[in-house]
Design a protein around this motif. Structure first.
Motif, PDB file in Angstrom:
ATOM      1  N   THR A  81       0.833  -1.205   0.000  1.00  0.00           N
ATOM      2  CA  THR A  81       0.000   0.000   0.000  1.00  0.00           C
ATOM      3  C   THR A  81       0.863   1.249   0.000  1.00  0.00           C
ATOM      4  OG1 THR A  81      -1.786  -1.131   1.175  1.00  0.00           O
ATOM      5  CG2 THR A  81      -1.781   1.275   1.254  1.00  0.00           C
ATOM      6  N   ASP A  82       1.947   1.221   0.783  1.00  0.00           N
ATOM      7  CA  ASP A  82       2.859   2.364   0.870  1.00  0.00           C
ATOM      8  C   ASP A  82       4.297   1.854   0.918  1.00  0.00           C
ATOM      9  OD1 ASP A  82       4.300   4.621   1.350  1.00  0.00           O
ATOM     10  OD2 ASP A  82       3.440   5.047   3.323  1.00  0.00           O
ATOM     11  N   PRO A  83       4.965   1.754  -0.245  1.00  0.00           N
ATOM     12  CA  PRO A  83       6.337   1.221  -0.272  1.00  0.00           C
ATOM     13  C   PRO A  83       7.335   2.058   0.520  1.00  0.00           C
ATOM     14  CG  PRO A  83       5.372   1.168  -2.455  1.00  0.00           C
ATOM     15  CD  PRO A  83       4.441   1.987  -1.599  1.00  0.00           C
ATOM     16  N   SER A  84       6.967   3.284   0.884  1.00  0.00           N
ATOM     17  CA  SER A  84       7.877   4.107   1.684  1.00  0.00           C
ATOM     18  C   SER A  84       7.743   3.839   3.179  1.00  0.00           C
ATOM     19  CB  SER A  84       7.627   5.594   1.414  1.00  0.00           C
ATOM     20  OG  SER A  84       6.338   5.979   1.865  1.00  0.00           O
ATOM     21  N   ASP A  85       6.877   2.922   3.567  1.00  0.00           N
ATOM     22  CA  ASP A  85       6.684   2.588   4.982  1.00  0.00           C
ATOM     23  C   ASP A  85       8.039   2.293   5.635  1.00  0.00           C
ATOM     24  OD1 ASP A  85       6.306   0.811   7.353  1.00  0.00           O
ATOM     25  OD2 ASP A  85       4.192   1.004   6.841  1.00  0.00           O
ATOM     26  N   PRO A  86       8.407   3.032   6.678  1.00  0.00           N
ATOM     27  CA  PRO A  86       9.748   2.896   7.264  1.00  0.00           C
ATOM     28  C   PRO A  86       9.851   1.866   8.390  1.00  0.00           C
ATOM     29  CG  PRO A  86       8.631   4.743   8.273  1.00  0.00           C
ATOM     30  CD  PRO A  86       7.658   4.157   7.273  1.00  0.00           C
ATOM     31  N   THR A  87       8.792   1.141   8.682  1.00  0.00           N
ATOM     32  CA  THR A  87       8.790   0.216   9.814  1.00  0.00           C
ATOM     33  C   THR A  87       9.894  -0.832   9.656  1.00  0.00           C
ATOM     34  OG1 THR A  87       6.385   0.491   9.919  1.00  0.00           O
ATOM     35  CG2 THR A  87       7.350  -1.299  11.220  1.00  0.00           C
ATOM     36  N   THR A  88      10.729  -0.963  10.685  1.00  0.00           N
ATOM     37  CA  THR A  88      11.844  -1.902  10.630  1.00  0.00           C
ATOM     38  C   THR A  88      11.391  -3.312  10.998  1.00  0.00           C
ATOM     39  OG1 THR A  88      12.458  -1.585  12.943  1.00  0.00           O
ATOM     40  CG2 THR A  88      13.405  -0.045  11.322  1.00  0.00           C
ATOM     41  N   LEU A  89      12.270  -4.257  10.773  1.00  0.00           N
ATOM     42  CA  LEU A  89      11.988  -5.638  11.126  1.00  0.00           C
ATOM     43  C   LEU A  89      11.694  -5.766  12.612  1.00  0.00           C
ATOM     44  CD1 LEU A  89      11.915  -8.695  10.599  1.00  0.00           C
ATOM     45  CD2 LEU A  89      14.413  -8.709  10.765  1.00  0.00           C
ATOM     46  N   GLN A  90      12.508  -5.143  13.450  1.00  0.00           N
ATOM     47  CA  GLN A  90      12.295  -5.242  14.891  1.00  0.00           C
ATOM     48  C   GLN A  90      10.987  -4.571  15.310  1.00  0.00           C
ATOM     49  OE1 GLN A  90      14.183  -7.123  17.143  1.00  0.00           O
ATOM     50  NE2 GLN A  90      12.260  -6.712  18.239  1.00  0.00           N
ATOM     51  N   GLU A  91      10.652  -3.466  14.671  1.00  0.00           N
ATOM     52  CA  GLU A  91       9.391  -2.788  14.987  1.00  0.00           C
ATOM     53  C   GLU A  91       8.195  -3.663  14.598  1.00  0.00           C
ATOM     54  OE1 GLU A  91      10.818   1.886  14.539  1.00  0.00           O
ATOM     55  OE2 GLU A  91      10.037   0.787  12.794  1.00  0.00           O
ATOM     56  N   TRP A  92       8.302  -4.346  13.469  1.00  0.00           N
ATOM     57  CA  TRP A  92       7.229  -5.263  13.080  1.00  0.00           C
ATOM     58  C   TRP A  92       7.116  -6.418  14.079  1.00  0.00           C
ATOM     59  CZ3 TRP A  92       3.190  -4.365  10.494  1.00  0.00           C
ATOM     60  CH2 TRP A  92       3.189  -3.536   9.361  1.00  0.00           C
TER      61      TRP A  92
END
Length: 277
Positions: free
Chosen positions: A181-192
């Motif tokens: 939906t938003d390829p600029s989403d900055p969520t990191t692996l650890q945050e996920w």
């Protein structure tokens, strides 16, 4: 940020979209009277092809613009440098924006395929020229047969392909939906991992099991695939980079080349081949 929905989530019922439905054939169910039959069609509207299959092998390519081919959970992006080989009988769907010329060639199943599986094909200038020339010739003539032979001789799989495999694991669904939906989403692996109440290692294993890629590599591929579509639709390279989350042009170029084997500027500069009678 410019949002372009992935093929599988497009609203084909939109008044601006044409949906085409073609039959499903098994390999060899219909035979060609020649080795290769080419065609070209300019799409006046954004167009979707519902899942179908051909009795022949198919090569799809673009002189300019982009398109996609989806087979199962995998979506390939077709670009001027990269065509798509689809073996006979393989079910697939497709998407092309308005204004793009869809080039296709059907190959008789008696001809040895360049691959038994769906494969990206590098559309070198010579191959592009030969494919375009084929459409200017009378079938069954000496020139036509010679051009067919040359096409079969120079065509080969590409070293790189713009392929995104969409995982189906329930755990990964929020990640996939967010990034597509938003390829600029900055969520990191650890945050996920924190958000989903699991570990980064579990997410990494789930991505590797379904796609063969790490989380970061999958996200990069999704971003570059989206950026290629934007560039193919006429967006400036810098704008496309920002839209998919790259503040630095050098970082975007590095990621683009890692996925595609070429730079954004080289991709945009790929010239069309014009054949005169």
């Amino acid at each position: 940020m410019t949002t372009i929905k992935p093929f599988h989530s497009r609203d084909s019922a939109s008044e601006h979209v044409t949906e085409r439905r073609l039959p499903r054939y098994s390999a060899g169910q219909v035979r060609l009277p020649m080795q290769i039959l080419g065609s070209a069609e300019t799409m006046d509207r954004e167009t979707y092809w519902a899942e179908h299959s051909h009795p022949t092998h198919e090569l799809l390519w673009r002189d300019s613009g982009v398109g996609t081919v989806t087979i199962g959970a995998r979506t390939w992006t077709i670009t001027p440098p990269l065509g798509m080989w689809i073996p006979a009988g393989v079910p697939h769907s497709g998407w092309t924006p308005a204004g793009v010329v869809v080039n296709a060639a059907q190959f008789d199943v008696d001809e040895p395929p360049i691959s038994d599986v769906p494969t990206a094909v590098r559309i070198y200038p010579l191959l592009r020229l030969l494919l375009a020339r084929l459409q200017t010739l009378e079938p069954q003539t000496e020139s036509y047969v010679l051009t067919e032979a040359m096409i079969l001789d120079v065509m080969s799989p590409a070293e790189h392909e713009v392929l995104l495999h969409r995982p189906t694991a329930e755990l990964l669904a929020p990640i996939i939906d967010a990034v597509l939906t938003d390829p600029s989403d900055p969520t990191t692996l650890q945050e996920w991992a924190t958000r989903l109440g699991t570990s980064a290692r579990t997410i990494t294993r789930a991505f590797a099991a379904e796609t063969g890629l790490s989380f970061n590599r999958w996200v990069t591929t999704a971003r570059i695939q989206h950026a290629i579509t934007l560039i193919g639709l006429g967006h400036e390279i810098q704008d496309a980079a920002v839209d998919v989350g790259y503040a630095s042009a050098s970082a975007f170029t590095t990621a683009f080349k890692r996925i595609t084997g070429t730079t954004p500027a080289q991709f945009r500069a790929e010239p069309p081949i014009i054949v005169s009678d």
